[in-house]
Each structure stands twice: as structure tokens, then as C-alpha cells.
Design a protein around this motif. Sequence first.
Motif, PDB file in Angstrom:
ATOM      1  N   UNK A 176       5.235 -10.808   2.261  1.00  0.00           N
ATOM      2  CA  UNK A 176       4.410  -9.712   1.553  1.00  0.00           C
ATOM      3  C   UNK A 176       5.740  -8.809   2.345  1.00  0.00           C
ATOM      4  N   UNK A 177       4.782  -7.810   1.063  1.00  0.00           N
ATOM      5  CA  UNK A 177       5.522  -6.100   2.210  1.00  0.00           C
ATOM      6  C   UNK A 177       5.608  -5.906   3.016  1.00  0.00           C
ATOM      7  N   UNK A 178       7.080  -4.808   3.296  1.00  0.00           N
ATOM      8  CA  UNK A 178       7.348  -4.580   5.254  1.00  0.00           C
ATOM      9  C   UNK A 178       6.096  -3.444   5.450  1.00  0.00           C
ATOM     10  N   UNK A 179       5.830  -3.074   6.440  1.00  0.00           N
ATOM     11  CA  UNK A 179       5.324  -2.603   7.096  1.00  0.00           C
ATOM     12  C   UNK A 179       5.842  -1.465   8.407  1.00  0.00           C
ATOM     13  N   UNK A 180       6.736  -0.389   7.859  1.00  0.00           N
ATOM     14  CA  UNK A 180       7.664   0.262   8.534  1.00  0.00           C
ATOM     15  C   UNK A 180       6.619   0.923  10.237  1.00  0.00           C
TER      16      UNK A 180
END
Length: 273
Positions: A212-216
Motif C-alpha cells: 500500500x502507499x507509503x506513509x511518511x
Amino acid sequence: MDLTVPRSPRQTSAVASPGYSVDPETGQPMVYGTAATVTPGTANGAILMNVDLTCVGFVVFNPTGTYVATMAYEQTLDGTNWFAVAGLPMAGGVPAATDTASTAQARAFPAVGKAMRVRLTAYTSGTVNGQALLVNGDVPIPYAPSLTGSQSSTTLIGSVSFSTRASGGCSTGRIVTGTSGVIKNSSGQLYGYDLMNVAAATRYLQFYAKSSAGVPGTDTPFRTLPIPAGQLADSQFIMGVAFTSGISWAITTDAVGTTLAASTDIVGSVEYA
């Protein structure tokens, strides 16, 4: 009166390495051989030959006799532990570390150890004998290596051609909008990228090994790619970079990967499989 005495090319003089001589005319080492004693073998485990390899470049061994047995060619570094050594067949063929009556032929063995022996194994009958020569030169190459294909093969050995293909190759993932996203939602390989930072300051493209999309600030980046303001970044990885669970990304303003940048600060494409 001229008292100069011509030198004979057969004269030799000693050099620093014991056991070697040089030709005084050319300065090249003189190659010579010394016969080694071979004891006929008539039992399992019999040692036909055990020779010291000091100042020896290679050993030629030619088995003879009528027998049913296997000869094992071995060398040692310490006089206790022996290892197999393959010999080049002087008549051409494949190097081997053992011989039977059906494969026996003269072979040249490189002197890589302290000593060499020929030992009988799987002895059944007969007498195994032979001749051995210790030579101070380099191992000869009596034949040119050849490529052999299967008799049933239709492949041409020794010729390689290239052609284009309409399938296969890498897939391309585009980074054109947003601040984070997914390139592949399962394990894969990253093979390259062509990217540009259109922002006025350095931006960091964070790659994550997740589906899934990276979460900074929450996820730990797998790889970080800094791109200076207004600069291009491109690279290819021949072997690929493995991502175990997926390939995702996020654009940040810091190298650590905690603060999202603006949408489309970095644009371009990524090659993956």
C-alpha cells in the motif's frame, strides 16, 4: 689476438629457484623432466606412486597393465590430508581425477600441492603399472577446448544471435500526480527509474517494501532517492532490487522521510517486474 670463446647454447647456469636452470643465450628457463618410480599395484588401497613436488611444474602419468581397478589421482598440502586433482588427457578429452582400464591414458597434472600420489580403489584383479615424469615447466595444453552438443540437439553451438521480442521485459509505473502511491502491490524487483524534481528545493523519493502507499512518519523507507531542485535522476539496476511485499512510494521534503512534499514535486517513471 681475439681470445673470445663462443658460448654453447647447451650450457646452463643456476638461478635463484632450486631445480631450475636458464639458457645463457636467452635467459629463459630450461625445461627438463625426471622419471619417477612407479610401484605395480595388485591390491585395493595400493599406492602406485608418491612423489615430492618441490620445483615440479607438472606431473605426467601414463598407466599400463591389464587390470580391473580404479586409479585415484591425489595431492596434499600437508602430507596428511589428500584431495583429488584432475589431469589433462594428453590425447585430448576431458580432465579427470580418476581412471579405470577403459579410460586410462597419459595425463598431465598441475603440481599444486606438496606431493602427489596415485592410489588404487575398487580393485578386483590384475596388475596396475605405469610410467611417471616430473617436469619443471608449465602444464602443457595439448588440445583446444571444444564445445559439444547433444546428439539430438538442433542448437548451433558456437554461434549466438539476438532478436527482438514483443513480450517480456519490465513494466513501467508512472509518478505524475499525488504525494504517495503504489507501483506494485506484491513482491517484485525495481530495475530503474527516470525522474525529475520540478520543485524549487531538494525532494526525496522514498521507496517502501509494502503493498500500500507509503506513509511518511509512520513507515520506514526501504530506499531513499534525493533529487536536487530542477534536476533529473535516472538509473538502471541490471540485477534488480528486490522488494519483498510490494513497491510503493512517497515524496518528502526531508531525507528521513517524515514530511510529505507537494503533489507532483517529483514526476517520471519507474521500471519494475
